[in-house]
Write a protein that holds these residues in place. Structure first.
Motif, PDB file in Angstrom:
ATOM      1  N   ILE A 482       0.856  -1.182   0.000  1.00  0.00           N
ATOM      2  CA  ILE A 482       0.000   0.000   0.000  1.00  0.00           C
ATOM      3  C   ILE A 482       0.896   1.239   0.000  1.00  0.00           C
ATOM      4  O   ILE A 482       1.970   1.238   0.615  1.00  0.00           O
ATOM      5  N   PHE A 483       0.475   2.273  -0.701  1.00  0.00           N
ATOM      6  CA  PHE A 483       1.225   3.530  -0.761  1.00  0.00           C
ATOM      7  C   PHE A 483       0.800   4.417   0.409  1.00  0.00           C
ATOM      8  O   PHE A 483      -0.375   4.450   0.729  1.00  0.00           O
ATOM      9  N   PRO A 484       1.681   5.121   1.107  1.00  0.00           N
ATOM     10  CA  PRO A 484       3.100   5.343   0.800  1.00  0.00           C
ATOM     11  C   PRO A 484       4.050   4.382   1.529  1.00  0.00           C
ATOM     12  O   PRO A 484       5.255   4.534   1.389  1.00  0.00           O
ATOM     13  N   LEU A 485       3.533   3.399   2.269  1.00  0.00           N
ATOM     14  CA  LEU A 485       4.450   2.508   3.002  1.00  0.00           C
ATOM     15  C   LEU A 485       5.277   1.667   2.032  1.00  0.00           C
ATOM     16  O   LEU A 485       6.418   1.311   2.326  1.00  0.00           O
ATOM     17  N   ASP A 486       4.689   1.344   0.888  1.00  0.00           N
ATOM     18  CA  ASP A 486       5.408   0.588  -0.144  1.00  0.00           C
ATOM     19  C   ASP A 486       5.459   1.488  -1.374  1.00  0.00           C
ATOM     20  O   ASP A 486       4.654   1.357  -2.301  1.00  0.00           O
ATOM     21  N   PRO A 487       6.429   2.399  -1.388  1.00  0.00           N
ATOM     22  CA  PRO A 487       6.394   3.480  -2.398  1.00  0.00           C
ATOM     23  C   PRO A 487       6.556   2.984  -3.827  1.00  0.00           C
ATOM     24  O   PRO A 487       6.111   3.661  -4.752  1.00  0.00           O
ATOM     25  N   ASP A 488       7.174   1.808  -4.021  1.00  0.00           N
ATOM     26  CA  ASP A 488       7.428   1.357  -5.393  1.00  0.00           C
ATOM     27  C   ASP A 488       6.334   0.437  -5.916  1.00  0.00           C
ATOM     28  O   ASP A 488       6.451  -0.149  -6.988  1.00  0.00           O
TER      29      ASP A 488
END
Ligand code: ZN
Length: 494
Positions: A482-488
């Protein structure tokens, strides 16, 4: 037309160690039957809007229960079941009903249940059967879930943060419900949950990504086939699978149109996801800037210690820095410390005492602070909201004391409540316009009433459980990636 009416509202921060128990509801609101109508009539709340619209439409209201508590940790099972069972018992007793109006939040997490509102709506649906329409208002911070959507005919999310449209949404939900009852419309919904967990700090609707989404939603609502569009920013500090942004579009019997519009909003939200990332000034820099600023009052927004987001409300870091640098003409509004209030009450007005204030709830809001000060005023904590939010609604802070520490005035309160109204400073005898610095424990809501009076607003990155820096939280149950915790994260909106 007979309409059942109930309210059950809580925003649960699952990282908080303060259980939301019966006492927390009693401190804020827990009332039954006709008293609900008497209390909320004419107020800027969802219930206020529902009551006004029902009376205008000539509908008879069957008021059941109204329960709300300041955001904190999980809602305890006993009070959750109490309110739910009361609603169900009243539904049973109500006899023939034409419709149901529920004022819910959407981010309530009771013990053992992830989606409190979904559970409530499903239970109400079972009680009234498939034919009686249910319309629900939900907070802007609702973590939209399948059970809510499946059980209700209509969901109406607030479109503003600060939430200044609650009464409007209550009115809208009631009018739409009447149209469903009269078989003039057939609500048909589509929804999307893109993998987005927007932090609170840039969720405001005055500018930024939520403004963009609601401008687009406003355009969509001009089509008479579109009944309503809700874009829920979500409440990121509830560590549950449904946390995050949710989109809900209702048309009049046009599923393809609803799907197309919901998809478009999801795409736009995703394309502009970077705009949700928020940054604020470190405490030392923020205080130095406030002292150097021209004019008054300068608002230091203690965004991460917002009880309205489930933070403790007893954070000490900004106060510590104000005292360290010898700031004068400052107010800290408001610090939750029942024990400190009692010490002030014991000392009496004019009494000079040494005590520890704040930092007592957990280790995430700064350490307790040892101060010596003079008790300036004492009160019972009753005030009336005078700003654009909840206008006219009585507020209760419980026994309240103003402790003056070398001209830094700390408003100590007994019941947790977000500082969203300058009245919370005025009612204890302080004039917010005459002070140099106002420390306001609120993330966004304060803006509705403080922006018009503030010379400057400085957003502060102090520690706390409503922080917009989501990397500080140990998430375990939210959807990943999930964004922003997993930015890519790679996501292809349809
Ligand atoms: Zn909210």
């Amino acid at each position: 037309m007979r309409l059942f009416l109930a309210m059950f509202s809580h925003e649960t921060n699952t990282f908080s160690n303060v259980p939301t128990d019966r006492a927390q509801f009693e401190a804020r609101d827990l009332r039954y039957g006709g008293e609900i109508v008497e209390t909320y009539r004419g107020t800027g709340t969802c219930l206020g809007g529902m009551i006004a619209a029902a009376e205008r439409l000539g509908a008879a209201l069957v008021p059941s229960v109204a329960a709300a508590a300041s955001p904190a940790g999980r809602v305890t099972r006993d009070i959750y079941e109490h309110v739910k069972q009361r609603m169900l018992a009243d539904l049973e007793r109500a006899g023939r009903l034409d419709g149901v109006l529920l004022d819910l939040h959407g981010a309530m997490v009771p013990d053992g249940v992830d989606d409190g509102e979904g559970d409530i709506i499903a239970a109400v649906r079972r009680a009234v059967g498939p034919e009686v329409p249910i319309a629900v208002t939900l907070d802007f911070h609702s973590n939209l879930g399948e059970q809510m959507i499946g059980g209700a005919d209509l969901l109406h999310g607030y479109k503003t943060y600060p939430h200044v449209d609650m009464a409007e949404r209550g009115t809208e939900a009631t009018e739409r419900l009447a149209q469903v009852i009269g078989r003039r419309i057939r609500p048909t919904a589509a929804w999307r949950k893109p993998p987005l967990l927007p932090p609170l700090g840039n969720q405001g609707t005055a500018r930024g990504p939520m403004r963009r989404l609601y401008d687009l939603a406003g355009e969509m609502e001009k089509d008479p086939k579109v009944l309503s569009v809700s874009v829920f920013a979500g409440f990121p500090l509830a560590d549950i699978p449904d946390a995050g942004l949710g989109i809900y579009v209702v048309t009049d019997d046009d599923q393809p149109l609803a799907e197309r519009l919901a998809g478009r909003l999801a795409r736009v939200a995703w394309e502009h996801r970077g705009e949700f990332i928020h940054s604020a000034l470190p405490v030392k820099e923020a205080v130095a800037r406030a002292l150097a600023a021209d004019g008054r009052p300068i608002v230091l927004a203690d965004m991460a210690d917002n009880t309205g987001g489930g933070a403790a409300g007893d954070g000490t870091e900004i106060l510590r820095e104000l005292l360290r640098v010898g700031a004068r003409s400052a107010v800290v509004a408001c610090l939750w410390d029942r024990a400190a209030v009692q010490q002030c009450v014991k000392a009496g007005v004019g009494g000079r005492i040494a005590l520890e204030i704040g930092g007592k709830v957990d280790d995430r809001h700064g350490a307790p602070l040892s101060v010596t000060g003079t008790v300036r005023t004492l009160s019972d904590g009753r005030f009336i909201h005078r700003g654009p939010m909840m206008n006219g609604l009585p507020g209760r802070l419980g026994p309240t004391a103003v402790l003056d520490v070398d001209d830094v005035k700390v408003i100590l309160i007994t019941y947790r409540w977000q500082t969203l109204d300058p009245e919370m400073i005025r009612f204890v005898g302080l004039d917010p316009l005459k002070e140099k610095i106002l420390v306001v424990k609120s993330t966004i809501h304060y803006r509705a009433a403080f922006e018009p009076i503030a010379k400057e607003i400085i957003e502060v990155d102090a520690p706390g459980l409503s922080s917009s820096n989501l990397a500080r939280f140990d998430f375990r149950r939210i959807r990943r990636p999930i964004f922003p915790l997993d930015p890519d994260l790679v996501y292809e909106p349809e």
